[in-house]
Design a protein around this motif. Sequence first.
Motif, PDB file in Angstrom:
ATOM      1  N   GLN A 163       0.826  -1.207   0.000  1.00  0.00           N
ATOM      2  CA  GLN A 163       0.000   0.000   0.000  1.00  0.00           C
ATOM      3  C   GLN A 163       0.860   1.257   0.000  1.00  0.00           C
ATOM      4  O   GLN A 163       0.580   2.211  -0.716  1.00  0.00           O
ATOM      5  N   VAL A 164       1.912   1.275   0.789  1.00  0.00           N
ATOM      6  CA  VAL A 164       2.815   2.424   0.829  1.00  0.00           C
ATOM      7  C   VAL A 164       3.496   2.613  -0.521  1.00  0.00           C
ATOM      8  O   VAL A 164       3.626   3.729  -1.022  1.00  0.00           O
ATOM      9  N   ALA A 165       3.915   1.526  -1.130  1.00  0.00           N
ATOM     10  CA  ALA A 165       4.558   1.608  -2.443  1.00  0.00           C
ATOM     11  C   ALA A 165       3.577   2.119  -3.491  1.00  0.00           C
ATOM     12  O   ALA A 165       3.953   2.892  -4.391  1.00  0.00           O
ATOM     13  N   ALA A 166       2.301   1.738  -3.393  1.00  0.00           N
ATOM     14  CA  ALA A 166       1.295   2.204  -4.350  1.00  0.00           C
ATOM     15  C   ALA A 166       1.023   3.694  -4.194  1.00  0.00           C
ATOM     16  O   ALA A 166       0.854   4.409  -5.182  1.00  0.00           O
ATOM     17  N   THR A 167       0.986   4.198  -2.977  1.00  0.00           N
ATOM     18  CA  THR A 167       0.747   5.633  -2.772  1.00  0.00           C
ATOM     19  C   THR A 167       1.969   6.457  -3.136  1.00  0.00           C
ATOM     20  O   THR A 167       1.854   7.629  -3.479  1.00  0.00           O
ATOM     21  N   ARG A 168       3.119   5.865  -3.124  1.00  0.00           N
ATOM     22  CA  ARG A 168       4.352   6.582  -3.426  1.00  0.00           C
ATOM     23  C   ARG A 168       4.521   6.803  -4.931  1.00  0.00           C
ATOM     24  O   ARG A 168       5.224   7.716  -5.341  1.00  0.00           O
ATOM     25  N   THR A 169       3.880   6.002  -5.783  1.00  0.00           N
ATOM     26  CA  THR A 169       4.116   6.086  -7.224  1.00  0.00           C
ATOM     27  C   THR A 169       3.719   7.434  -7.808  1.00  0.00           C
ATOM     28  O   THR A 169       4.416   7.970  -8.649  1.00  0.00           O
ATOM     29  N   GLY A 170       2.623   8.025  -7.394  1.00  0.00           N
ATOM     30  CA  GLY A 170       2.201   9.314  -7.956  1.00  0.00           C
ATOM     31  C   GLY A 170       2.509  10.484  -7.043  1.00  0.00           C
ATOM     32  O   GLY A 170       1.970  11.570  -7.221  1.00  0.00           O
ATOM     33  N   ALA A 171       3.336  10.316  -6.063  1.00  0.00           N
ATOM     34  CA  ALA A 171       3.592  11.356  -5.070  1.00  0.00           C
ATOM     35  C   ALA A 171       4.528  12.428  -5.614  1.00  0.00           C
ATOM     36  O   ALA A 171       5.393  12.174  -6.446  1.00  0.00           O
ATOM     37  N   THR A 172       4.324  13.646  -5.151  1.00  0.00           N
ATOM     38  CA  THR A 172       5.214  14.766  -5.490  1.00  0.00           C
ATOM     39  C   THR A 172       5.745  15.336  -4.187  1.00  0.00           C
ATOM     40  O   THR A 172       5.221  15.070  -3.107  1.00  0.00           O
ATOM     41  N   TYR A 173       6.761  16.169  -4.301  1.00  0.00           N
ATOM     42  CA  TYR A 173       7.347  16.774  -3.117  1.00  0.00           C
ATOM     43  C   TYR A 173       6.399  17.803  -2.526  1.00  0.00           C
ATOM     44  O   TYR A 173       5.673  18.484  -3.250  1.00  0.00           O
ATOM     45  N   ALA A 174       6.390  17.949  -1.210  1.00  0.00           N
ATOM     46  CA  ALA A 174       5.533  18.921  -0.548  1.00  0.00           C
ATOM     47  C   ALA A 174       6.041  20.336  -0.803  1.00  0.00           C
ATOM     48  O   ALA A 174       5.270  21.272  -0.922  1.00  0.00           O
ATOM     49  N   GLY A 175       7.327  20.516  -0.911  1.00  0.00           N
ATOM     50  CA  GLY A 175       7.926  21.816  -1.184  1.00  0.00           C
ATOM     51  C   GLY A 175       8.677  21.743  -2.496  1.00  0.00           C
ATOM     52  O   GLY A 175       8.229  21.141  -3.474  1.00  0.00           O
ATOM     53  N   ASP A 176       9.837  22.383  -2.512  1.00  0.00           N
ATOM     54  CA  ASP A 176      10.673  22.309  -3.703  1.00  0.00           C
ATOM     55  C   ASP A 176      11.258  20.911  -3.833  1.00  0.00           C
ATOM     56  O   ASP A 176      11.420  20.196  -2.860  1.00  0.00           O
ATOM     57  N   ALA A 177      11.630  20.578  -5.045  1.00  0.00           N
ATOM     58  CA  ALA A 177      12.238  19.269  -5.283  1.00  0.00           C
ATOM     59  C   ALA A 177      13.600  19.193  -4.613  1.00  0.00           C
ATOM     60  O   ALA A 177      14.005  18.143  -4.120  1.00  0.00           O
ATOM     61  N   ASP A 178      14.308  20.347  -4.565  1.00  0.00           N
ATOM     62  CA  ASP A 178      15.609  20.400  -3.899  1.00  0.00           C
ATOM     63  C   ASP A 178      15.476  21.350  -2.715  1.00  0.00           C
ATOM     64  O   ASP A 178      15.459  22.576  -2.884  1.00  0.00           O
ATOM     65  N   PRO A 179      15.365  20.854  -1.483  1.00  0.00           N
ATOM     66  CA  PRO A 179      15.075  21.717  -0.337  1.00  0.00           C
ATOM     67  C   PRO A 179      16.291  22.502   0.181  1.00  0.00           C
ATOM     68  O   PRO A 179      16.138  23.341   1.060  1.00  0.00           O
ATOM     69  N   TYR A 180      17.454  22.300  -0.358  1.00  0.00           N
ATOM     70  CA  TYR A 180      18.651  22.961   0.160  1.00  0.00           C
ATOM     71  C   TYR A 180      18.812  24.343  -0.479  1.00  0.00           C
ATOM     72  O   TYR A 180      18.544  24.545  -1.665  1.00  0.00           O
ATOM     73  N   LYS A 181      19.249  25.315   0.332  1.00  0.00           N
ATOM     74  CA  LYS A 181      19.478  26.671  -0.182  1.00  0.00           C
ATOM     75  C   LYS A 181      20.747  26.673  -1.006  1.00  0.00           C
ATOM     76  O   LYS A 181      21.749  26.080  -0.632  1.00  0.00           O
ATOM     77  N   LYS A 182      20.680  27.402  -2.087  1.00  0.00           N
ATOM     78  CA  LYS A 182      21.838  27.542  -2.956  1.00  0.00           C
ATOM     79  C   LYS A 182      22.279  29.001  -2.893  1.00  0.00           C
ATOM     80  O   LYS A 182      21.456  29.911  -2.802  1.00  0.00           O
ATOM     81  N   PRO A 183      23.540  29.227  -2.948  1.00  0.00           N
ATOM     82  CA  PRO A 183      23.986  30.626  -2.935  1.00  0.00           C
ATOM     83  C   PRO A 183      23.587  31.324  -4.250  1.00  0.00           C
ATOM     84  O   PRO A 183      23.551  30.700  -5.305  1.00  0.00           O
ATOM     85  N   ASP A 184      23.216  32.606  -4.111  1.00  0.00           N
ATOM     86  CA  ASP A 184      22.884  33.377  -5.312  1.00  0.00           C
ATOM     87  C   ASP A 184      24.124  33.535  -6.166  1.00  0.00           C
ATOM     88  O   ASP A 184      25.255  33.445  -5.693  1.00  0.00           O
ATOM     89  N   SER A 185      23.934  33.840  -7.418  1.00  0.00           N
ATOM     90  CA  SER A 185      25.092  33.967  -8.323  1.00  0.00           C
ATOM     91  C   SER A 185      25.960  35.165  -7.936  1.00  0.00           C
ATOM     92  O   SER A 185      27.167  35.127  -8.070  1.00  0.00           O
ATOM     93  N   GLU A 186      25.339  36.232  -7.378  1.00  0.00           N
ATOM     94  CA  GLU A 186      26.136  37.402  -6.978  1.00  0.00           C
ATOM     95  C   GLU A 186      26.942  37.094  -5.713  1.00  0.00           C
ATOM     96  O   GLU A 186      28.063  37.521  -5.586  1.00  0.00           O
ATOM     97  N   ASP A 187      26.328  36.360  -4.752  1.00  0.00           N
ATOM     98  CA  ASP A 187      27.033  36.024  -3.520  1.00  0.00           C
ATOM     99  C   ASP A 187      28.180  35.074  -3.805  1.00  0.00           C
ATOM    100  O   ASP A 187      29.216  35.123  -3.143  1.00  0.00           O
ATOM    101  N   ALA A 188      28.028  34.255  -4.781  1.00  0.00           N
ATOM    102  CA  ALA A 188      29.078  33.296  -5.092  1.00  0.00           C
ATOM    103  C   ALA A 188      30.291  33.984  -5.692  1.00  0.00           C
ATOM    104  O   ALA A 188      31.436  33.584  -5.484  1.00  0.00           O
ATOM    105  N   ASP A 189      30.075  35.102  -6.445  1.00  0.00           N
ATOM    106  CA  ASP A 189      31.207  35.800  -7.077  1.00  0.00           C
ATOM    107  C   ASP A 189      31.882  36.751  -6.105  1.00  0.00           C
ATOM    108  O   ASP A 189      33.009  37.166  -6.336  1.00  0.00           O
ATOM    109  N   GLY A 190      31.242  37.115  -5.021  1.00  0.00           N
ATOM    110  CA  GLY A 190      31.814  38.017  -4.047  1.00  0.00           C
ATOM    111  C   GLY A 190      31.708  39.471  -4.478  1.00  0.00           C
ATOM    112  O   GLY A 190      32.482  40.315  -4.059  1.00  0.00           O
TER     113      GLY A 190
END
Length: 148
Positions: free
Chosen positions: A118-145
């Motif tokens: 049952q758990v495997a069946a409910t998992r097949t069509g599941a999507t993420y509750a938030g973003d697909a990648d929950p980790y913060k990424k540095p902005d492109s300006e912050d990365a260049d300094g």
Amino acid sequence: MVDTARARKIADRIKEVIAANLTQVIKDPDLGFVTITDVRVTGDLQHASVFYTVFGDEAQHATTTELLASHLGRMRSLVGKQLGIRLTPTLEFLPDALPESATAIEDLLREAKEKDAQVAATRTGATYAGDADPYKKPDSEDADGADA
């Protein structure tokens, strides 16, 4: 001093004697298909617990239990003659709970497998509750300094 090796040998011998001669001692057609599963003898060799299972329904179990109880003296006499030891242990026939325990464990395993499916069946069509990648990424300006 308790000699456990001797107690085990006597228990094995009692098991063989009872299993081989059960139908000759109890000549009743109502005796079910009985299997002697285990025998345990106390350390002082005074008492033997004989565990058995019966193939059949509850009525067959009850009939077999009554027959074993009524022929207990004859079984003890046979065991005493076959063992050849000074004191014959008293016998106690106990229904073995192993088949019921095994059935309960199989039911629990089947139920767990169904829940996993049952758990495997409910998992097949599941999507993420938030973003697909929950980790913060540095902005492109912050990365260049450049903001410094």
